[in-house]
Design a protein around this motif. Structure first.
Motif, PDB file in Angstrom:
ATOM      1  N   ASP A  16       0.847  -1.188   0.000  1.00 60.55           N
ATOM      2  CA  ASP A  16       0.000   0.000   0.000  1.00 60.55           C
ATOM      3  C   ASP A  16       0.887   1.245   0.000  1.00 60.55           C
ATOM      4  OD1 ASP A  16      -1.850   2.007   0.493  1.00 60.55           O
ATOM      5  OD2 ASP A  16      -2.933   0.869   2.006  1.00 60.55           O
ATOM      6  N   ILE A  17       0.612   2.189  -0.904  1.00 65.87           N
ATOM      7  CA  ILE A  17       1.377   3.445  -0.920  1.00 65.87           C
ATOM      8  C   ILE A  17       0.489   4.643  -0.578  1.00 65.87           C
ATOM      9  CG2 ILE A  17       3.127   2.581  -2.519  1.00 65.87           C
ATOM     10  CD1 ILE A  17       1.677   4.151  -4.754  1.00 65.87           C
ATOM     11  N   GLY A  18      -0.734   4.362  -0.111  1.00 64.51           N
ATOM     12  CA  GLY A  18      -1.628   5.437   0.308  1.00 64.51           C
ATOM     13  C   GLY A  18      -2.572   5.881  -0.784  1.00 64.51           C
ATOM     14  N   LEU A  19      -3.639   6.575  -0.379  1.00 60.78           N
ATOM     15  CA  LEU A  19      -4.637   7.120  -1.296  1.00 60.78           C
ATOM     16  C   LEU A  19      -5.230   6.039  -2.191  1.00 60.78           C
ATOM     17  CD1 LEU A  19      -2.787  10.431  -2.313  1.00 60.78           C
ATOM     18  CD2 LEU A  19      -4.531  10.115  -0.546  1.00 60.78           C
ATOM     19  N   GLU A  20      -5.445   4.853  -1.593  1.00 62.43           N
ATOM     20  CA  GLU A  20      -6.067   3.711  -2.260  1.00 62.43           C
ATOM     21  C   GLU A  20      -5.272   3.218  -3.471  1.00 62.43           C
ATOM     22  OE1 GLU A  20     -10.117   4.774  -3.089  1.00 62.43           O
ATOM     23  OE2 GLU A  20     -10.679   4.743  -0.972  1.00 62.43           O
ATOM     24  N   GLN A  21      -3.964   3.405  -3.433  1.00 61.32           N
ATOM     25  CA  GLN A  21      -3.082   2.947  -4.509  1.00 61.32           C
ATOM     26  C   GLN A  21      -2.044   1.983  -3.941  1.00 61.32           C
ATOM     27  OE1 GLN A  21      -3.617   3.865  -7.830  1.00 61.32           O
ATOM     28  NE2 GLN A  21      -5.460   4.734  -6.900  1.00 61.32           N
ATOM     29  N   ASP A  47       7.465  -4.974 -23.772  1.00 60.59           N
ATOM     30  CA  ASP A  47       8.735  -5.090 -24.500  1.00 60.59           C
ATOM     31  C   ASP A  47       8.967  -3.972 -25.526  1.00 60.59           C
ATOM     32  OD1 ASP A  47      11.184  -6.262 -25.119  1.00 60.59           O
ATOM     33  OD2 ASP A  47      10.307  -7.542 -26.676  1.00 60.59           O
ATOM     34  N   PRO A  48       9.257  -2.753 -25.083  1.00 59.26           N
ATOM     35  CA  PRO A  48       9.351  -1.619 -26.021  1.00 59.26           C
ATOM     36  C   PRO A  48      10.569  -1.619 -26.935  1.00 59.26           C
ATOM     37  CG  PRO A  48       9.913  -0.935 -23.795  1.00 59.26           C
ATOM     38  CD  PRO A  48       9.382  -2.328 -23.679  1.00 59.26           C
ATOM     39  N   LYS A  49      11.601  -2.380 -26.624  1.00 62.01           N
ATOM     40  CA  LYS A  49      12.790  -2.465 -27.487  1.00 62.01           C
ATOM     41  C   LYS A  49      13.332  -1.077 -27.830  1.00 62.01           C
ATOM     42  CE  LYS A  49      11.261  -6.821 -29.541  1.00 62.01           C
ATOM     43  NZ  LYS A  49      10.820  -7.500 -30.780  1.00 62.01           N
ATOM     44  N   ASP A  50      13.562  -0.274 -26.791  1.00 65.74           N
ATOM     45  CA  ASP A  50      14.106   1.087 -26.929  1.00 65.74           C
ATOM     46  C   ASP A  50      13.146   2.068 -27.591  1.00 65.74           C
ATOM     47  OD1 ASP A  50      16.562   0.471 -25.680  1.00 65.74           O
ATOM     48  OD2 ASP A  50      17.321  -0.372 -27.547  1.00 65.74           O
ATOM     49  N   GLY A  51      11.872   1.725 -27.669  1.00 64.90           N
ATOM     50  CA  GLY A  51      10.878   2.638 -28.214  1.00 64.90           C
ATOM     51  C   GLY A  51      10.313   3.565 -27.149  1.00 64.90           C
ATOM     52  N   THR A  52       9.190   4.181 -27.466  1.00 68.14           N
ATOM     53  CA  THR A  52       8.525   5.103 -26.541  1.00 68.14           C
ATOM     54  C   THR A  52       7.426   4.374 -25.783  1.00 68.14           C
ATOM     55  OG1 THR A  52       7.026   5.803 -28.300  1.00 68.14           O
ATOM     56  CG2 THR A  52       9.011   7.128 -27.937  1.00 68.14           C
ATOM     57  N   VAL A  53       7.271   4.723 -24.505  1.00 61.39           N
ATOM     58  CA  VAL A  53       6.332   4.025 -23.624  1.00 61.39           C
ATOM     59  C   VAL A  53       5.387   5.017 -22.967  1.00 61.39           C
ATOM     60  CG1 VAL A  53       6.136   2.705 -21.466  1.00 61.39           C
ATOM     61  CG2 VAL A  53       7.907   2.110 -23.133  1.00 61.39           C
ATOM     62  N   LEU A  54       4.125   4.625 -22.859  1.00 65.85           N
ATOM     63  CA  LEU A  54       3.171   5.302 -21.985  1.00 65.85           C
ATOM     64  C   LEU A  54       2.886   4.374 -20.816  1.00 65.85           C
ATOM     65  CD1 LEU A  54       1.132   7.506 -21.214  1.00 65.85           C
ATOM     66  CD2 LEU A  54      -0.562   6.308 -22.640  1.00 65.85           C
ATOM     67  N   ASP A  55       3.154   4.850 -19.618  1.00 65.54           N
ATOM     68  CA  ASP A  55       2.889   4.121 -18.379  1.00 65.54           C
ATOM     69  C   ASP A  55       1.679   4.773 -17.719  1.00 65.54           C
ATOM     70  OD1 ASP A  55       3.254   2.669 -15.891  1.00 65.54           O
ATOM     71  OD2 ASP A  55       4.255   4.474 -15.112  1.00 65.54           O
ATOM     72  N   VAL A  56       0.578   4.051 -17.639  1.00 64.94           N
ATOM     73  CA  VAL A  56      -0.666   4.610 -17.102  1.00 64.94           C
ATOM     74  C   VAL A  56      -0.812   4.197 -15.644  1.00 64.94           C
ATOM     75  CG1 VAL A  56      -3.173   4.680 -17.299  1.00 64.94           C
ATOM     76  CG2 VAL A  56      -1.750   4.578 -19.371  1.00 64.94           C
ATOM     77  N   GLY A  57      -0.878   5.183 -14.767  1.00 63.91           N
ATOM     78  CA  GLY A  57      -0.975   4.938 -13.338  1.00 63.91           C
ATOM     79  C   GLY A  57       0.401   4.920 -12.699  1.00 63.91           C
ATOM     80  N   THR A  58       1.016   6.079 -12.578  1.00 63.28           N
ATOM     81  CA  THR A  58       2.397   6.175 -12.094  1.00 63.28           C
ATOM     82  C   THR A  58       2.573   5.581 -10.711  1.00 63.28           C
ATOM     83  OG1 THR A  58       2.524   8.284 -13.287  1.00 63.28           O
ATOM     84  CG2 THR A  58       4.336   7.762 -11.774  1.00 63.28           C
ATOM     85  N   GLY A  59       1.637   5.878  -9.812  1.00 64.43           N
ATOM     86  CA  GLY A  59       1.775   5.401  -8.441  1.00 64.43           C
ATOM     87  C   GLY A  59       3.075   5.872  -7.829  1.00 64.43           C
ATOM     88  N   SER A  60       3.891   4.950  -7.347  1.00 61.86           N
ATOM     89  CA  SER A  60       5.173   5.301  -6.738  1.00 61.86           C
ATOM     90  C   SER A  60       6.235   5.627  -7.777  1.00 61.86           C
ATOM     91  CB  SER A  60       5.674   4.133  -5.883  1.00 61.86           C
ATOM     92  OG  SER A  60       6.030   3.032  -6.711  1.00 61.86           O
ATOM     93  N   GLY A  61       6.007   5.213  -9.036  1.00 61.63           N
ATOM     94  CA  GLY A  61       6.988   5.424 -10.096  1.00 61.63           C
ATOM     95  C   GLY A  61       7.813   4.191 -10.414  1.00 61.63           C
TER      96      GLY A  61
END
Length: 291
Positions: free
Chosen positions: A99-104, A120-134
């Motif tokens: 648990d990291i707080g705030l229901e996340q 598996d982005p293979k050095d491409g660009t990534v979108l990470d949805v829901g950063t949370g703690s990072g």
């Protein structure tokens, strides 16, 4: 160092030292594994990776061995203890959700590995949805040229941005917003999209933001208890293929893409297929873990 550090260290000193069995890294033997590993976080990380690699073999049919190797190398480079609340950082490498707080939460290491290897982005660009703690963003940064991580909870986004900057991650951008909102990102922007939150269907805006040839990984199901990790591959601008990797259970996606329950448990695999043009789903492993 957390409040348990002294007690754990004493238990380790009292134990006869020897090799740490890979099989001991398991949800039913948390305490046994914890007192079997060395005090050093780097060594605990190495033991975790060895156990994860063995578990990931079960996904080989859908995910290549090379992709698993890249995910393991990325996770080996990330100090998970830095993304856990300081009071419990001694538990960072256990096979469990925190648990990291705030229901996340910070996801179970196996779920982080699954998202990374399937994406598996293979050095491409990534979108990470829901950063949370990072933590997921940090892992993906070791596999990508650039990671855009979006978090709907402002406090988490700000603390994750500060944490990632302090750890020296220069190829991660943390944004505040609703990643599932229609039109949030331009079409065909990302090579890989990973979503660490569940919904009934994949938001249309995220599907559109995936480049042809790209891969999107997300837990999908009528409810939390009926989720499957789905790998969506965009084969061309109009054709998608998806694979059901394994049952999972994640925190729910919030915002525009949030789950609205419908259908029955027997109907939801077809419901997933109905959101993805033209391809019948295939299935994978049958194990299940919380996110």
């Amino acid at each position: 160092m957390g409040y348990l550090a002294e007690a754990i260290s004493a238990a380790r000193r009292a134990r006869t030292q020897g090799a740490v069995p890979v099989a001991l890294w398991h949800e039913t033997t948390l305490a046994e594994w914890l007192v079997s590993v060395p005090d050093a976080f780097a060594e605990q990380r190495s033991h975790m990776i060895a156990a994860l690699r063995k578990r990931m073999i079960g996904t080989m049919e859908a995910i290549s061995a090379d992709a698993i190797d890249r995910a393991m190398a990325a996770m080996m480079s990330v100090p998970r203890e830095c993304f856990i609340p300081p009071l419990i950082d001694d538990l960072a490498y256990l096979p469990m959700v925190h648990d990291i707080g705030l229901e996340q939460t910070i996801s179970h290491p196996e779920m982080v590995a699954l998202l990374a290897a399937a994406g598996d982005p293979k050095d491409g660009t990534v979108l990470d949805v829901g950063t949370g703690s990072g933590y997921q963003a940090a892992v993906m940064a070791g596999m990508a040229s650039h990671v855009t991580s979006m978090e709907i909870v402002k406090d988490h986004a700000r603390s994750a941005r500060e944490r990632l900057t302090g750890l020296g991650y220069s190829n991660i951008e943390v944004l505040i917003g609703d990643a599932g909102a229609t039109g949030q990102f331009p079409p065909e922007t990302f090579d890989t999209i990973v979503i660490a939150a569940g919904a009934a269907t994949i938001p249309e805006g995220l599907k559109a933001a995936l480049k042809p040839g790209g891969r999107l990984v997300m837990p999908i199901g009528r409810s939390q208890d009926e989720e499957q990790m789905v790998l969506l591959e965009r084969l061309s601008p109009d054709i998608y293929r998806h694979t059901l990797l394994r049952p999972v259970r994640f925190v729910p996606l919030t915002g525009e893409g949030m789950r609205h329950n419908s259908g029955t448990p027997e109907e939801w695999p077809a419901m997933i297929a109905s959101t993805l043009p033209g391809i019948t789903p295939s299935s994978g492993s049958e194990d299940s873990l919380d996110s």
